[in-house]
Write a protein that holds these residues in place. Sequence first.
Motif, PDB file in Angstrom:
ATOM      1  N   ARG A   5       0.843  -1.185   0.000  1.00 57.89           N
ATOM      2  CA  ARG A   5       0.000   0.000   0.000  1.00 57.89           C
ATOM      3  C   ARG A   5       0.884   1.243   0.000  1.00 57.89           C
ATOM      4  NH1 ARG A   5      -2.838   1.980   5.007  1.00 57.89           N
ATOM      5  NH2 ARG A   5      -3.605   3.952   4.274  1.00 57.89           N
ATOM      6  N   VAL A   6       0.633   2.122  -0.955  1.00 50.12           N
ATOM      7  CA  VAL A   6       1.354   3.384  -1.025  1.00 50.12           C
ATOM      8  C   VAL A   6       0.544   4.427  -0.256  1.00 50.12           C
ATOM      9  CG1 VAL A   6       2.277   5.197  -2.511  1.00 50.12           C
ATOM     10  CG2 VAL A   6       2.351   2.820  -3.266  1.00 50.12           C
ATOM     11  N   HIS A   8       0.233   8.443   1.042  1.00 49.90           N
ATOM     12  CA  HIS A   8       0.592   9.778   0.562  1.00 49.90           C
ATOM     13  C   HIS A   8       0.315  10.786   1.663  1.00 49.90           C
ATOM     14  CE1 HIS A   8      -0.372  13.475  -2.040  1.00 49.90           C
ATOM     15  NE2 HIS A   8       0.929  13.359  -1.961  1.00 49.90           N
ATOM     16  N   TYR A  17       5.432  10.007  -0.775  1.00 50.93           N
ATOM     17  CA  TYR A  17       4.759   8.729  -0.956  1.00 50.93           C
ATOM     18  C   TYR A  17       5.592   7.712  -0.187  1.00 50.93           C
ATOM     19  CZ  TYR A  17       2.166  11.055  -4.569  1.00 50.93           C
ATOM     20  OH  TYR A  17       1.338  11.943  -5.232  1.00 50.93           O
ATOM     21  N   THR A  18       4.931   6.853   0.576  1.00 52.31           N
ATOM     22  CA  THR A  18       5.639   5.927   1.446  1.00 52.31           C
ATOM     23  C   THR A  18       5.059   4.530   1.327  1.00 52.31           C
ATOM     24  OG1 THR A  18       5.865   7.734   3.036  1.00 52.31           O
ATOM     25  CG2 THR A  18       6.379   5.541   3.830  1.00 52.31           C
ATOM     26  N   VAL A  19       5.947   3.536   1.336  1.00 54.06           N
ATOM     27  CA  VAL A  19       5.562   2.131   1.465  1.00 54.06           C
ATOM     28  C   VAL A  19       6.310   1.612   2.683  1.00 54.06           C
ATOM     29  CG1 VAL A  19       5.635  -0.167   0.430  1.00 54.06           C
ATOM     30  CG2 VAL A  19       5.211   1.825  -1.018  1.00 54.06           C
ATOM     31  N   GLU A  25      11.142   1.811   5.618  1.00 53.03           N
ATOM     32  CA  GLU A  25      10.258   2.519   4.700  1.00 53.03           C
ATOM     33  C   GLU A  25      10.938   2.775   3.371  1.00 53.03           C
ATOM     34  OE1 GLU A  25       7.503   5.496   7.383  1.00 53.03           O
ATOM     35  OE2 GLU A  25       9.281   6.312   6.421  1.00 53.03           O
ATOM     36  N   THR A  43      14.168   9.521  -4.158  1.00 54.85           N
ATOM     37  CA  THR A  43      13.534   8.217  -3.979  1.00 54.85           C
ATOM     38  C   THR A  43      14.507   7.321  -3.229  1.00 54.85           C
ATOM     39  OG1 THR A  43      12.353   8.475  -6.076  1.00 54.85           O
ATOM     40  CG2 THR A  43      12.452   6.252  -5.152  1.00 54.85           C
ATOM     41  N   ILE A  54       9.489  -1.111  -6.167  1.00 55.85           N
ATOM     42  CA  ILE A  54       8.822  -0.274  -5.166  1.00 55.85           C
ATOM     43  C   ILE A  54       8.909   1.197  -5.581  1.00 55.85           C
ATOM     44  CG2 ILE A  54       8.776   0.423  -2.739  1.00 55.85           C
ATOM     45  CD1 ILE A  54       8.045  -2.560  -3.275  1.00 55.85           C
ATOM     46  N   MET A  58       5.691   3.822  -6.357  1.00 56.99           N
ATOM     47  CA  MET A  58       5.478   5.163  -5.800  1.00 56.99           C
ATOM     48  C   MET A  58       5.459   6.218  -6.905  1.00 56.99           C
ATOM     49  SD  MET A  58       7.684   5.009  -2.246  1.00 56.99           S
ATOM     50  CE  MET A  58       9.246   4.643  -3.063  1.00 56.99           C
ATOM     51  N   GLU A  61       2.154   6.457  -8.637  1.00 54.97           N
ATOM     52  CA  GLU A  61       1.190   7.204  -7.821  1.00 54.97           C
ATOM     53  C   GLU A  61       1.411   8.708  -7.969  1.00 54.97           C
ATOM     54  OE1 GLU A  61      -1.391   6.210  -5.768  1.00 54.97           O
ATOM     55  OE2 GLU A  61      -1.109   4.170  -6.520  1.00 54.97           O
TER      56      GLU A  61
END
Length: 96
Positions: A5-6, A8, A17-19, A25, A43, A54, A58, A61
């Motif tokens: 799940r990304v 924001h 934007y984070t995973v 992270e 990034t 990954i 991001m 998105e």
Amino acid sequence: MSDLRVMHDENGTKGRYTVVHSTGESVLTYELVPEKRLVAEHTQVARGYEGDEIGLLMLRELIADARNRGLQITSLCPFVSAQLRVHPEWADVFSA
């Protein structure tokens, strides 16, 4: 990768934007600037998840959000710049 799940977050002119992974992270950061632009700054993919797309997740998105908001992206991030060369179909949302 489909279960990732990304998230924001945006606070003023800064956004990310984070995973979240078990090892840390992954983050793509940006800054909103005048003239309806955002600047992709950095990034970073969490250790152990390099090569798992990954960063691309991001970035997709970021691109979708920029298009929805009518913004152009300028990249200071080497990863984002490299992906633009691989995906010329994104040129409509990128500016110099």
